[in-house]
Design a protein around this motif. Structure first.
Motif, short mmCIF file in Angstrom:
data_model
loop_
_atom_site.label_atom_id
_atom_site.label_comp_id
_atom_site.label_asym_id
_atom_site.label_seq_id
_atom_site.Cartn_x
_atom_site.Cartn_y
_atom_site.Cartn_z
N VAL A 1 0.84 -1.21 0.00
CA VAL A 1 0.00 0.00 0.00
C VAL A 1 0.87 1.26 0.00
O VAL A 1 0.61 2.21 -0.76
N ILE A 2 1.92 1.28 0.83
CA ILE A 2 2.82 2.45 0.86
C ILE A 2 3.53 2.60 -0.49
O ILE A 2 3.71 3.72 -0.98
N ALA A 3 3.93 1.49 -1.11
CA ALA A 3 4.57 1.55 -2.43
C ALA A 3 3.62 2.14 -3.46
O ALA A 3 4.04 2.90 -4.35
N MET A 4 2.33 1.84 -3.35
CA MET A 4 1.35 2.40 -4.28
C MET A 4 1.19 3.90 -4.09
O MET A 4 0.96 4.64 -5.05
N ILE A 5 1.32 4.35 -2.84
CA ILE A 5 1.14 5.78 -2.56
C ILE A 5 2.36 6.60 -2.99
O ILE A 5 2.23 7.73 -3.48
N LEU A 6 3.57 6.02 -2.84
CA LEU A 6 4.82 6.76 -3.15
C LEU A 6 5.71 5.96 -4.10
O LEU A 6 6.78 5.49 -3.71
N PRO A 7 5.31 5.82 -5.37
CA PRO A 7 6.09 4.98 -6.30
C PRO A 7 7.20 5.73 -7.03
O PRO A 7 7.31 5.67 -8.25
N PHE A 8 8.05 6.45 -6.29
CA PHE A 8 9.09 7.27 -6.91
C PHE A 8 10.45 6.59 -6.75
O PHE A 8 11.06 6.66 -5.69
N PHE A 9 10.91 5.95 -7.79
CA PHE A 9 12.07 5.07 -7.70
C PHE A 9 13.32 5.77 -7.18
O PHE A 9 13.84 5.44 -6.12
N ASN A 10 13.85 6.73 -7.93
CA ASN A 10 15.14 7.34 -7.56
C ASN A 10 15.08 8.10 -6.24
O ASN A 10 16.01 8.02 -5.42
N SER A 11 13.99 8.83 -6.01
CA SER A 11 13.88 9.61 -4.77
C SER A 11 13.77 8.71 -3.55
O SER A 11 14.41 8.96 -2.52
N ILE A 12 12.96 7.64 -3.65
CA ILE A 12 12.80 6.72 -2.52
C ILE A 12 14.10 5.98 -2.25
O ILE A 12 14.52 5.82 -1.10
N VAL A 13 14.76 5.53 -3.33
CA VAL A 13 16.03 4.83 -3.18
C VAL A 13 17.07 5.73 -2.50
O VAL A 13 17.79 5.31 -1.60
N GLY A 14 17.14 6.99 -2.94
CA GLY A 14 18.09 7.92 -2.35
C GLY A 14 17.80 8.20 -0.89
O GLY A 14 18.71 8.26 -0.06
N VAL B 1 23.17 15.51 3.40
CA VAL B 1 22.98 16.11 2.07
C VAL B 1 22.23 15.15 1.15
O VAL B 1 21.42 15.59 0.31
N ALA B 2 22.47 13.85 1.29
CA ALA B 2 21.75 12.87 0.46
C ALA B 2 20.26 12.88 0.80
O ALA B 2 19.41 12.81 -0.09
N ALA B 3 19.94 12.95 2.09
CA ALA B 3 18.53 12.99 2.51
C ALA B 3 17.85 14.25 1.99
O ALA B 3 16.71 14.20 1.51
N ALA B 4 18.55 15.38 2.07
CA ALA B 4 17.98 16.65 1.59
C ALA B 4 17.66 16.58 0.10
O ALA B 4 16.58 16.98 -0.34
N GLY B 5 18.59 16.02 -0.69
CA GLY B 5 18.36 15.90 -2.12
C GLY B 5 17.20 14.98 -2.45
O GLY B 5 16.39 15.26 -3.35
N SER B 6 17.07 13.89 -1.72
CA SER B 6 15.99 12.92 -1.98
C SER B 6 14.63 13.47 -1.57
O SER B 6 13.63 13.25 -2.27
N ILE B 7 14.57 14.15 -0.43
CA ILE B 7 13.31 14.74 0.01
C ILE B 7 12.84 15.79 -0.98
O ILE B 7 11.66 15.88 -1.31
N GLN B 8 13.80 16.59 -1.48
CA GLN B 8 13.45 17.58 -2.49
C GLN B 8 12.90 16.90 -3.75
O GLN B 8 11.95 17.39 -4.37
N GLY B 9 13.49 15.75 -4.11
CA GLY B 9 13.01 15.00 -5.27
C GLY B 9 11.60 14.48 -5.07
O GLY B 9 10.76 14.53 -5.98
N ILE B 10 11.30 13.98 -3.87
CA ILE B 10 9.95 13.48 -3.57
C ILE B 10 8.94 14.62 -3.62
O ILE B 10 7.84 14.47 -4.17
N ILE B 11 9.31 15.78 -3.06
CA ILE B 11 8.41 16.94 -3.08
C ILE B 11 8.11 17.35 -4.52
O ILE B 11 6.95 17.63 -4.88
N THR B 12 9.12 17.34 -5.36
CA THR B 12 8.93 17.69 -6.77
C THR B 12 8.01 16.69 -7.46
O THR B 12 7.11 17.08 -8.23
#
Length: 466
Positions: free
Chosen positions: A385-398, A446-457
């Motif tokens: 269910v969580i994967a269905m809600i947030l299916p963003f590969f690169n951002s989630i991986v980061g 810095v990696a977390a900041a970049g990934s969170i920004q990617g998820i927000i985008t």
């Protein structure tokens, strides 16, 4: 022929601590490591190198492998405590932290470890569904042309993956997963080799793509701000590719006590990390050379390769099979924690403690437990269910890499070693370990900041369940 005395029979079945005798070797441990390490992370490495360029990309890949190797060696030394050879076994990562560092650190470790284990299972669900969808799309493109609109929803395939995991999750524990890990390890070699091979063919074809020393070109490919954020996210993707420390102790606990678990595990660690780093460098660098600054986020599902479509399909089948096994490697510690706690809390409950033998043709008797069936099924459904809600590969991986890398791969291993080895404060080793911690903490931030920004985008344009 006389039968063996009871104590002799027990010594053949049980270790000196009363647990079932372990049968693992450095070879089976290497397979577990390769299964845990080579996963969805390898698929994003061409994209990560494209963000960082020819110098920073391979340097950061190599640096993460060396840091991981070093801290895993420290974990191997802490498996038995207080003496690293004859001390009491720490059978889980959290048990090790509790024994060596104490209760407060134990709770912090639990939050970090299980957040990452659950997150990894979510990430594997996303990646497996993307690969299953890629198979459908690959056949569609082959039939109708590369310009066809071959759009396929991920949700049905996430559900299929979840159904398979519900069944396989009934395997009682880590000790029964060696066969699955070997199959998964073979699959990881398979799809990595296919990706490398297709990259080589694309390079040999002579099609011109733009690459550079610094990766994406500011002002041409991205803005300055986008370059910074994508570089941070790429570091998180590389960190995720080396995240397996949280299952390191559980893997070591499968090893026979003779020869020593410490020596066998160090041999397995060198073997596993050497193999994976070699593949990572090939996938990252050849993938970047093949696709250049336009490298897709997932180089087997982003359709940088269309033909031969059947080989792309095989690569994605390998990914799915591998992630079925990897999901189990990462979920078993979560299963064990909840089931052990529940058995201790309600020892008289038959639902929790009673096991039933179920005969399965060609397999034998399978141990079934009602609580295990219910709890593990609920866990798998939750991750789907969580994967269905947030299916963003690169951002989630980061983000997963950023969350896990510093606390689980650096902080706890190094601090446990300082206590285990009684390293004097402000000595050269002590200072070096502290500096390593500060460096890795900054990298994780810095990696977390970049990934969170990617998820927000991504969330700005994404509509879940549509």
């Amino acid at each position: 022929m006389e039968s063996l005395p009871n104590h002799a029979q027990n010594s053949l079945k049980f270790d000196d601590d009363g647990r079932l005798k372990r049968k693992g070797t450095w070879i089976t441990a290497s397979a577990h490591i390769v299964t845990a390490v080579i996963g969805s992370g390898v698929l994003s490495l061409a994209w990560a190198v494209a963000q960082l360029g020819w110098i920073a990309g391979p340097v950061i890949l190599t640096l993460f492998s060396l840091i991981t190797l070093y801290t895993c060696f420290l974990l191997c030394d802490c498996y038995r405590y207080p003496d690293s050879v004859h001390g009491t076994r720490n059978i889980t990562y959290m048990n090790m932290v509790k024994t060596i560092l104490g209760g407060r650190q134990y709770h912090l470790c639990g939050v970090a470890q299980f957040a990452n284990l659950v997150g990894s299972c979510i990430g594997y669900t996303i990646t497996a569904s993307i690969s299953m969808v890629a198979i459908r799309r690959s056949n569609c493109f082959h039939k109708y042309g590369h310009e066809a609109k071959c759009q396929v929803s991920n949700y049905a395939y996430m559900s299929i993956f979840g159904a398979v995991e519900i069944l396989i999750s009934q395997i009682p524990d880590f000790h029964n997963l060696s066969g699955l890990s070997f199959v998964a390890a073979v699959m990881s070699f398979g799809y990595s080799a296919i990706g490398i091979g297709l990259s080589i063919v694309k390079i040999a074809g002579g099609s011109h793509v733009e690459t550079s020393i610094t990766g994406l070109v500011v002002g041409e490919d991205v803005t300055g701000t986008q370059k910074i954020w994508s570089s941070f996210q790429a570091i998180g993707n590389i960190a995720f590719a080396y995240c397996f420390s949280q299952v390191m102790v559980e893997i070591q606990d499968t090893l026979k006590s003779v020869p020593s678990e410490r020596g066998a595990m160090k041999k397995a660690t060198v073997t596993g990390i050497s193999i994976t780093t070699f593949f990572y460098l090939l996938c990252g660098l050849l993938g970047y050379e093949a696709f250049g600054n336009k490298a897709p986020g997932n180089f087997l599902t982003g359709f940088g390769f269309y033909e031969p479509y059947w080989l792309v399909d095989i690569g994605n089948v390998f990914i799915v099979v591998h992630l079925v096994g990897a999901y189990q490697v990462f979920s078993q510690p979560v299963f064990t924690l909840v089931e052990s706690w529940s058995a201790g809390r309600w020892p008289e409950s038959k639902i929790i403690t009673k096991e039933y033998g179920v005969g399965i043709p060609l397999v034998g008797t399978f141990r079934l437990n009602v609580f295990r069936v219910i709890w593990r099924t609920v866990f798998v459904i939750f991750t789907v269910v969580i994967a269905m809600i947030l299916p963003f590969f690169n951002s989630i991986v980061g983000l997963l890499g950023a969350i896990a890398f510093w606390p689980l791969a650096v902080y706890f291993p190094t601090h446990m070693y300082l206590v285990q080895a009684e390293v004097p404060k402000f000595s050269m080793v002590w200072n070096g370990i502290k500096l390593l911690n500060v460096f890795c903490f900054i990298v994780s931030l810095v990696a977390a900041a970049g990934s969170i920004q990617g998820i927000i985008t991504d969330l700005k344009t994404y509509k879940p369940f549509q």
